[in-house]
Each structure stands twice: as C-alpha cells, then as structure tokens.
Scaffold this active site. Structure first.
Site, PDB file in Angstrom:
ATOM      1  N   HIS A 150     134.443  72.454  -7.117  1.00  0.00           N
ATOM      2  CA  HIS A 150     135.725  71.931  -7.583  1.00  0.00           C
ATOM      3  C   HIS A 150     136.073  70.631  -6.876  1.00  0.00           C
ATOM      4  O   HIS A 150     135.513  70.289  -5.829  1.00  0.00           O
ATOM      5  CB  HIS A 150     136.837  72.957  -7.326  1.00  0.00           C
ATOM      6  CG  HIS A 150     137.261  73.033  -5.885  1.00  0.00           C
ATOM      7  ND1 HIS A 150     138.291  72.275  -5.370  1.00  0.00           N
ATOM      8  CD2 HIS A 150     136.780  73.755  -4.839  1.00  0.00           C
ATOM      9  CE1 HIS A 150     138.436  72.537  -4.079  1.00  0.00           C
ATOM     10  NE2 HIS A 150     137.528  73.425  -3.726  1.00  0.00           N
ATOM     11  N   CYS A 151     137.029  69.908  -7.468  1.00  0.00           N
ATOM     12  CA  CYS A 151     137.689  68.801  -6.811  1.00  0.00           C
ATOM     13  C   CYS A 151     139.190  69.057  -6.925  1.00  0.00           C
ATOM     14  O   CYS A 151     139.628  70.191  -6.746  1.00  0.00           O
ATOM     15  CB  CYS A 151     137.251  67.451  -7.387  1.00  0.00           C
ATOM     16  SG  CYS A 151     137.304  67.327  -9.188  1.00  0.00           S
ATOM     17  N   THR A 152     139.993  68.061  -7.215  1.00  0.00           N
ATOM     18  CA  THR A 152     141.435  68.299  -7.347  1.00  0.00           C
ATOM     19  C   THR A 152     141.795  68.683  -8.778  1.00  0.00           C
ATOM     20  O   THR A 152     142.401  69.725  -9.015  1.00  0.00           O
ATOM     21  CB  THR A 152     142.232  67.058  -6.899  1.00  0.00           C
ATOM     22  OG1 THR A 152     142.018  66.845  -5.501  1.00  0.00           O
ATOM     23  CG2 THR A 152     143.720  67.265  -7.119  1.00  0.00           C
TER      24      THR A 152
ATOM     25  N   GLY B 210     139.468  68.981 -11.232  1.00  0.00           N
ATOM     26  CA  GLY B 210     138.342  69.620 -11.898  1.00  0.00           C
ATOM     27  C   GLY B 210     137.843  68.812 -13.075  1.00  0.00           C
ATOM     28  O   GLY B 210     137.305  69.369 -14.031  1.00  0.00           O
TER      29      GLY B 210
ATOM     30  N   THR C 133     133.943  67.047 -10.426  1.00  0.00           N
ATOM     31  CA  THR C 133     133.493  68.338 -10.946  1.00  0.00           C
ATOM     32  C   THR C 133     132.807  68.163 -12.292  1.00  0.00           C
ATOM     33  O   THR C 133     131.778  68.790 -12.570  1.00  0.00           O
ATOM     34  CB  THR C 133     134.698  69.286 -11.069  1.00  0.00           C
ATOM     35  OG1 THR C 133     135.214  69.538  -9.749  1.00  0.00           O
ATOM     36  CG2 THR C 133     134.325  70.595 -11.722  1.00  0.00           C
TER      37      THR C 133
END
Length: 271
Positions: A164-166, A168, A172
């Site tokens: 994930h990132c922030t 997505g 991502t």
C-alpha cells in the site's frame, strides 16, 4: 468480499484482493495471497479484524518517512512483518500529499493553484503526475523499492502479502501493474484494475471537492492529483518501452528479476 474483490474496509475503500486476474495462457491469479490497499493508517478496529482474517505474512508500505510522520503509522493486526520501501526521493519530487493538504486546507498560494491548471506553461497537475509515473520506472530509488517489493511478492514465506501507499493509487498501482505484467495478464485488464481506483474512491473525491467549494475558485483543479488516469499508467509503460524495450526488459534490467524469480512468482501466485 464482493465480486470486484474489495475487502469491504470502512476506512480503506480501495483495499482489494488482486486474485481472479487471468493470464494470456489461461491461468488465474489465486485469491487470498496478494492484496493492494490505501489508507492503512486510518483503519478502524473492525477493519483491522478483517486484515487479521487474511493471515498476512508481510505488509509493504511505500510511503515516505515524512508521510508516515504526517499521517500516522500503519494500523495492523499482530503477525505480519512490516517492510518500509519508500519509492520517492523527497529531494527530487513534489510531495503530492502535502500539496493536496495545502489545497484542501485553503493554504495553497494562488501561484500554486495556477501551476496545477492543465494549461499552465511548464506545469499542470496532469503533466506532473505523468512525470511522476515515468520516475517510478527509471529513478534508482524507485527501482530499488519496486525491485525489493517484487522479490517479496515472489517469496512464499512472505505470502499472503499486502502492499500500500496513501491513496493506493500511484505507487501501489504501479506495483500491481508490474506484477500483473510479469504474470502476463492482458494490458487492458491491467489498465482496468488500475482505473478501478476511481470507482472505489468516488466518496473521497466528492468529499474533497465539497471541502474546496468556496475556498478556491475552481475545486476541480485538484482532480488530476487524486484521480487515476489512463495517461499516467500509459506514461509509465511508455517509459519502460523507451528505457528497457518493454516490460520484460524493465523486469529483467530495471528490477533485476531473473527467470528463477519470475518462475517463483508464477508458482506462488497462479493456480
């Protein structure tokens, strides 16, 4: 999970299982082994319970340290090991989420808002985003992060795995596109998976637009930063073609994925 494989998380609507994709030779990506997500720092107790049921072995966080500090650490059940793989060098790119925060809070300078417009000379949010995706492919820090992520995805001891990132969406989204490309999933299906973020994020998008209404002259100036757009992913694929001759070359020469790793990826992820 519903038919589009979302996990049903209240505070991470873009969290989903990558299983179900079909390769060009007719094999299918297994469910329950590889997940992509957004907003893991916002998860509710009920959301965390859902993740506990996935029996995750590993969670990859693509966020920068400054993002983690600003937004908060992942909220996870006991069990999975957490791996931080920041993709972007903050010295050489615009902090998009800090920029979004400035705009949403009404703190952005008029010159910043002008820069975000598509017609801005030398600027434009969409132009900036396409350049960001090109950087995913060729900058050393990004290649190192995605190379290690691909190695983890190919390692059976690290599955099931969630990355994930922030939002997505971008970091991502590129790892999802990279993994699906390595498995020989059709490019149209890869693009559809990427663009699915927009369907799953309509509530957030509308909330941002409503928040900006009355704060800035044109709230839609923020859209290129918070939407998944076909042109962004196409820019990354085009950069892989330019720099490495295509995705096969990017996997081999850009990420160091040899045949043993790709065989392991297929063995672990495909039915």
């Amino acid at each position: 999970m519903d038919p589009i494989n979302t996990l049903g998380l209240a505070n991470a609507a873009n969290a989903r299982d990558l299983g179900g994709h079909v390769t060009n030779d007719g094999r299918r990506l297994r469910t329950g082994v590889l997940f992509r997500a957004n907003g893991v720092h916002r998860l509710s107790p009920a959301d965390i319970a859902v993740l506990a049921g996935l029996k995750l072995a590993c969670v990859i966080d693509f966020r920068e340290p400054a993002e983690v500090l600003r937004l908060g650490a992942d909220k996870l059940p006991p069990g999975p090991r957490s791996v931080a793989l920041p993709v972007l060098d903050p010295a050489h790119h615009v902090d998009i989420f800090a920029l979004i925060g400035e705009v949403v809070k009404g703190n952005a300078e008029p010159s910043t808002l002008d820069f975000l417009r598509d017609e801005a000379p030398g600027g434009g949010a969409a132009t900036m985003m396409a350049e960001l995706y090109r950087r995913f492919v060729t900058t050393p820090m990004s290649r190192a992060a995605f190379a290690e992520a691909l190695r983890l995805v190919s390692s059976p001891e690290d599955l099931p795995l969630l990355f994930h990132c922030t939002a997505g969406k971008d970091r991502t989204g590129w790892l999802a596109a990279t993994v699906l490309s390595a498995l020989d999933v059709d490019r149209d299906a890869i693009m559809a998976d990427y663009l699915r973020t927009n369907d799953l994020s309509t509530g957030t998008t509308q909330f941002v637009l409503d928040t900006l209404d009355g704060k800035i002259p044109d709230p839609t100036v923020i859209l290129p930063l918070i939407e998944a757009r076909r042109s962004y992913l196409e820019a990354a694929f085009a950069e892989a073609e330019r720099a490495y001759g295509g995705m096969a070359g990017y996997l081999r020469d850009g990420l160091g994925a040899d045949e043993a790793m790709l065989d392991s990826l297929r063995a672990n992820l495909l039915e």
